[in-house]
Design an enzyme around this catalytic site. Sequence first.
Site, PDB file in Angstrom:
ATOM      1  CB  VAL A  77      -0.975   0.022   1.197  1.00 32.64           C
ATOM      2  CG1 VAL A  77      -1.987  -1.109   1.088  1.00 32.64           C
ATOM      3  CG2 VAL A  77      -0.221  -0.029   2.529  1.00 32.64           C
ATOM      4  CE1 TYR A 167      -1.126   2.599  14.785  1.00 31.23           C
ATOM      5  CE2 TYR A 167      -2.042   3.316  16.888  1.00 31.23           C
ATOM      6  CZ  TYR A 167      -2.133   2.548  15.741  1.00 31.23           C
ATOM      7  OH  TYR A 167      -3.211   1.732  15.547  1.00 31.23           O
ATOM      8  CE  LYS A 171      -3.746   3.763  12.392  1.00 32.79           C
ATOM      9  NZ  LYS A 171      -4.355   3.134  11.192  1.00 32.79           N
TER      10      LYS A 171
END
Length: 262
Positions: A77, A167, A171
């Site tokens: 991806v 992270y 997000k």
Amino acid sequence: MSRTTPENHPDRHASRFTGRTALLTAAASGIGAATARRLAEEGASVLVTDVDAAGAEKVAEEVRGKGGQARHLGLDVTNPEAWPEAIRTAQEWTGRLDLLHLNAGRNLPGAIHELDDSSWHDHLRLALDSVFYGVRAAVPLLSAAGGAVVVTGSVHAVLGFSGFPAYAAAKGGVSALVRQLAVEYAGRIRFNAVVPGAVDTGLWTDAPDEYRAQTAARTPVGRIGEPEDIAAAVAFLGSDDASFITGQNLVVDGGRSISSQE
């Protein structure tokens, strides 16, 4: 009275996705694999993708073994050049794309002063850039179907947890991007994020029993989530049941983010 779970819910086998096609990323295990199974059970033709092509193939075989429609594709991806092929695969298979579930990401622990440039950027590419690449490639096919995008976010975007700056940044970017895209493509494509709390995926394999117990105790419903809990939320957001919902971040964490328990 028994607890209602995604496994025993009376509507579990409703056919909300009959005649529809879904492409899922990071679907060789965990949340992605559970979502592939759930969508197939509800009638979807599921394209299972993962950088682990063998793992994706195994999930697709499992779905077909239970009577569902599934194919698999190895997909990195983070490679923008790989995305057009993935979308073409869906189009050549069924002629449409109704749901794109962007699920890639991983925790990268470490204080920010301990992270090197490569680690920081690699993490953002996996969890955030991949959303950009996937949506960009899928917009024409999704628009034609009046489809939906569901991105896997995290409670790290709304709560502070020590030791996960990359992270949280990735997000948090996902949450903001979902709102932006929902406005930009309103009336053509719906965009939402499912925001898991602690979920018993591979990340928990080596977690000490004491830590698992503490996490469950701090969660108002009294347990860690299962991948099927998140799959149920993805299926809802991707279905016509959520046709008036867009630009939202649906928190699925057993109440942890609204609890004062420490």
